[in-house]
Motif scaffolding. Structure first.
Motif, mmCIF file in Angstrom:
data_model
loop_
_atom_site.group_PDB
_atom_site.id
_atom_site.type_symbol
_atom_site.label_atom_id
_atom_site.label_comp_id
_atom_site.label_asym_id
_atom_site.label_seq_id
_atom_site.Cartn_x
_atom_site.Cartn_y
_atom_site.Cartn_z
ATOM 1 N N LEU A 7 0.818 -1.205 0.000
ATOM 2 C CA LEU A 7 0.000 0.000 0.000
ATOM 3 C C LEU A 7 0.860 1.266 0.000
ATOM 4 C CD1 LEU A 7 -2.924 1.189 0.348
ATOM 5 C CD2 LEU A 7 -2.460 1.146 2.818
ATOM 6 N N ASN A 8 0.550 2.167 -0.937
ATOM 7 C CA ASN A 8 1.165 3.489 -1.028
ATOM 8 C C ASN A 8 2.641 3.482 -1.397
ATOM 9 O OD1 ASN A 8 -1.261 4.753 -0.357
ATOM 10 N ND2 ASN A 8 -0.813 4.657 1.833
ATOM 11 N N MET A 9 3.218 2.339 -1.677
ATOM 12 C CA MET A 9 4.609 2.317 -2.122
ATOM 13 C C MET A 9 4.659 2.647 -3.610
ATOM 14 S SD MET A 9 6.703 -0.711 -0.229
ATOM 15 C CE MET A 9 7.148 -0.550 1.511
ATOM 16 N N LYS A 10 5.344 3.743 -3.929
ATOM 17 C CA LYS A 10 5.341 4.274 -5.290
ATOM 18 C C LYS A 10 6.712 4.094 -5.925
ATOM 19 C CE LYS A 10 3.992 8.342 -7.948
ATOM 20 N NZ LYS A 10 3.474 9.724 -7.894
ATOM 21 N N PRO A 11 6.841 3.173 -6.875
ATOM 22 C CA PRO A 11 8.149 2.960 -7.494
ATOM 23 C C PRO A 11 8.526 4.111 -8.412
ATOM 24 C CG PRO A 11 6.486 1.628 -8.592
ATOM 25 C CD PRO A 11 5.807 2.261 -7.411
ATOM 26 N N LEU A 12 9.816 4.384 -8.476
ATOM 27 C CA LEU A 12 10.333 5.410 -9.372
ATOM 28 C C LEU A 12 10.486 4.867 -10.786
ATOM 29 C CD1 LEU A 12 11.656 8.315 -9.545
ATOM 30 C CD2 LEU A 12 13.841 7.117 -9.284
ATOM 31 N N GLU A 13 10.997 3.642 -10.892
ATOM 32 C CA GLU A 13 11.187 2.960 -12.171
ATOM 33 C C GLU A 13 10.740 1.520 -12.027
ATOM 34 O OE1 GLU A 13 12.186 4.514 -14.814
ATOM 35 O OE2 GLU A 13 13.447 6.195 -14.208
ATOM 36 N N ALA A 14 10.322 0.910 -13.121
ATOM 37 C CA ALA A 14 9.981 -0.508 -13.141
ATOM 38 C C ALA A 14 10.507 -1.106 -14.433
ATOM 39 C CB ALA A 14 8.476 -0.720 -13.033
ATOM 40 N N ALA A 15 11.037 -2.317 -14.352
ATOM 41 C CA ALA A 15 11.629 -2.972 -15.516
ATOM 42 C C ALA A 15 11.380 -4.471 -15.403
ATOM 43 C CB ALA A 15 13.125 -2.667 -15.611
ATOM 44 N N TYR A 16 11.819 -5.211 -16.413
ATOM 45 C CA TYR A 16 11.633 -6.664 -16.422
ATOM 46 C C TYR A 16 12.827 -7.306 -17.109
ATOM 47 C CZ TYR A 16 8.830 -10.939 -16.142
ATOM 48 O OH TYR A 16 8.348 -12.180 -15.803
ATOM 49 N N GLY A 17 13.351 -8.378 -16.500
ATOM 50 C CA GLY A 17 14.523 -9.048 -17.042
ATOM 51 C C GLY A 17 14.477 -10.537 -16.839
ATOM 52 N N PRO A 18 15.608 -11.209 -16.930
ATOM 53 C CA PRO A 18 15.648 -12.671 -16.868
ATOM 54 C C PRO A 18 15.102 -13.268 -15.578
ATOM 55 C CG PRO A 18 17.693 -11.815 -17.780
ATOM 56 C CD PRO A 18 16.922 -10.635 -17.280
ATOM 57 N N THR A 19 15.182 -12.543 -14.455
ATOM 58 C CA THR A 19 14.666 -13.095 -13.202
ATOM 59 C C THR A 19 13.296 -12.555 -12.831
ATOM 60 O OG1 THR A 19 15.762 -11.400 -11.853
ATOM 61 C CG2 THR A 19 17.014 -13.414 -12.323
ATOM 62 N N GLY A 20 12.753 -11.647 -13.638
ATOM 63 C CA GLY A 20 11.437 -11.096 -13.357
ATOM 64 C C GLY A 20 11.478 -9.591 -13.199
ATOM 65 N N PHE A 21 10.550 -9.063 -12.399
ATOM 66 C CA PHE A 21 10.433 -7.617 -12.238
ATOM 67 C C PHE A 21 11.602 -7.030 -11.465
ATOM 68 C CE2 PHE A 21 5.833 -8.398 -12.923
ATOM 69 C CZ PHE A 21 5.609 -7.454 -13.918
ATOM 70 N N SER A 22 11.958 -5.817 -11.841
ATOM 71 C CA SER A 22 12.845 -4.978 -11.058
ATOM 72 C C SER A 22 12.145 -3.646 -10.839
ATOM 73 C CB SER A 22 14.175 -4.761 -11.784
ATOM 74 O OG SER A 22 14.995 -3.843 -11.077
ATOM 75 N N PHE A 23 12.360 -3.044 -9.669
ATOM 76 C CA PHE A 23 11.752 -1.749 -9.391
ATOM 77 C C PHE A 23 12.654 -0.984 -8.432
ATOM 78 C CE2 PHE A 23 10.003 -4.930 -6.530
ATOM 79 C CZ PHE A 23 10.174 -4.361 -5.273
ATOM 80 N N SER A 24 12.447 0.325 -8.361
ATOM 81 C CA SER A 24 13.298 1.142 -7.504
ATOM 82 C C SER A 24 12.471 2.131 -6.706
ATOM 83 C CB SER A 24 14.347 1.890 -8.336
ATOM 84 O OG SER A 24 13.731 2.777 -9.252
#
Length: 467
Positions: A328-345
């Motif tokens: 809840l309310n966690m707002k990622p700055l960036e989101a991406a996808y690669g060989p192991t799955g989602f990445s976010f920052s």
């Protein structure tokens, strides 16, 4: 040749006293109309429109913000976020990761010499102030400043093999109306770019087919696919994947359209048939991210409270490949996808979330099966994020405060490319998105060494893993 469109008249709203506001799309239409921020597809396109349940420092704009702003982002201050007393909806599963299941950079071994792991296979000089993006093994697209104020910028294609730089767009299509080119992306099949008239708060999105390859590229079939105003609609973030152009349109937080949906659109390069790929009932959190054959967005989940749902969409079919709902309310700055799955920052600290709560870029350490993200070991590159990550061979590539770093989670090692003397405050920047056989970095360098000639250029480097 681009079809001429009137601009200001298209943005007049019958419910607004401001003539430049974009008209809202609240009625059904069976005939084509002029495009505004919320483009309604033509009758021909509507039959194939993709539907999906559910879906600003996000991309920097040359001239309006400038790449120098990245220096300020790199020194971001940690902020505490308070959690609302709301329970997640019964029909969604929210990511929960214990602190014991997250390792950070301190658990890795630093390899001092990056050249023992990656070879610099190309070094090229562009005009100082250039911006570079690459979602290809063969080419990068560049936004090049001119030596005069009119036009401000041009679009060029850089061959990653030879360094050949070819200007494919000398000025904005709307140059005569006061528009300049402000953002651009490309694949090996086409180019998508944004033009803006900052005096009248207007923007347009164009696409074109790219022919001739990386060594002799040129544009064909230039088409305007969207237009809007920055009073009610943010300048779109854009992505180029294979034969598709994507753009993400969101209402401004305080504008007349603030209660309207956010939309992800797409069109085949050089075609004016547009499709809504995803709808978010609320503002999306991140810019659209280009993978090799997919795009990643962060729409609002269909739930009580504000939950952001990382969503990976197949570029060809538009169907959802994978999704992940953050707390809840966690707002990622960036989101991406690669060989192991989602990445976010995150660029802020949270007072909740257990292992997923601090500043940094997160990624699963091993490939995720069946969207089981909770029972995973996660890695956090715990530096203030200033760019979305990428993948190259066995390396998870991520931007640190000033350097671009590569992380090998299998070997437990990481390295940092050297930052050239005289680089702007953001240092070396990661130009690559997606998963590729090489990685591209660039730095704008203004340096007067004790010996040798002064350096005033954008230095692009292409890196390839040694093994």
């Amino acid at each position: 040749m681009t079809t001429k469109r009137t601009t200001r008249a298209n943005h007049a709203s019958p419910h607004s006293t401001q003539a430049k506001h974009t008209a809202r799309n609240t009625t059904t239409q069976t005939t084509p109309r002029k495009r505004s921020a919320h483009i309604r597809p033509s009758a021909q396109t509507r039959t194939s429109a993709i539907t999906a349940g559910g879906i600003t420092r996000r991309h920097f704009v040359f001239g309006a913000v400038g790449i120098g702003a990245l220096g300020a982002v790199g020194g971001g201050v940690a902020l505490a976020a308070a959690k609302r007393n709301e329970a997640p909806a019964d029909d969604i599963t929210v990511l929960e990761v214990s602190a014991d299941n997250v390792m950070n950079s301190d658990a890795l071994t630093l390899v001092e010499d990056a050249n023992t792991l990656m070879s610099c296979t190309g070094t090229y000089k562009l005009p100082y102030g250039s911006l570079v993006w690459s979602n290809s093994d063969d080419l990068a697209v560049c936004l090049i400043p001119t030596e005069q104020a009119n036009p401000l910028t041009q679009v060029a294609i850089l061959s990653l093999a030879s360094g050949t730089l070819t200007t494919v767009l000398e000025k904005a299509q709307g140059h005569g109306e006061g528009f300049d080119i402000f953002d651009v992306r490309a694949s090996s099949s086409g180019v998508i770019w944004v033009e803006a008239d900052i005096m009248d708060n207007l923007w347009r999105v164009y696409t074109a087919s790219l022919v001739g390859g990386s060594e002799a590229p040129s544009l064909e079939h230039i088409v305007c696919v969207a237009e809007g105003d920055t009073v009610d609609w943010e300048t779109p973030s854009i992505a180029a994947v294979d034969t598709w152009a994507f753009w993400q349109v969101m209402p401004t937080a305080e504008g007349n359209a603030r209660s309207e949906d956010s939309l992800l659109w797409r069109a085949a390069f050089g075609q004016d048939d547009t499709q809504v790929v995803y709808t978010s009932h609320g503002r999306m959190s991140t810019p659209v991210y280009a993978q090799t054959d997919a795009v990643v967005i962060a729409p609002r989940a269909e739930a009580a409270g504000v939950y952001y749902q990382l969503t990976c969409l197949d570029a060809e079919s538009g169907e959802t490949r994978d999704s992940l709902v953050l707390p809840l309310n966690m707002k990622p700055l960036e989101a991406a996808y690669g060989p192991t799955g989602f990445s976010f920052s995150f660029d802020a600290w949270y007072t909740y979330g257990d292992g997923i709560s601090g500043i940094g870029t997160y990624v699963p350490a091993n490939p995720v099966l069946d969207s089981n993200y909770e029972n995973q070991l996660w890695f956090c590159f715990d530096r203030t994020p200033t760019a979305a990550p990428a993948w190259c061979g066995s390396y998870f590539m991520v931007k640190s405060t000033t350097a671009v770093c590569g992380v090998n989670l299998d070997s437990g090692e990481y390295f940092a490319f050297d930052v050239e003397s005289g680089s702007d405050t953001y240092g070396d920047y990661l130009a690559t998105s997606g998963t590729h056989t090489n990685v591209v970095t660039f730095a704008n360098v203004d340096d007067t060494p004790l010996e040798g000639d002064p350096i005033h250029s954008c230095n692009v480097r292409v890196w390839t893993p040694l093994a």
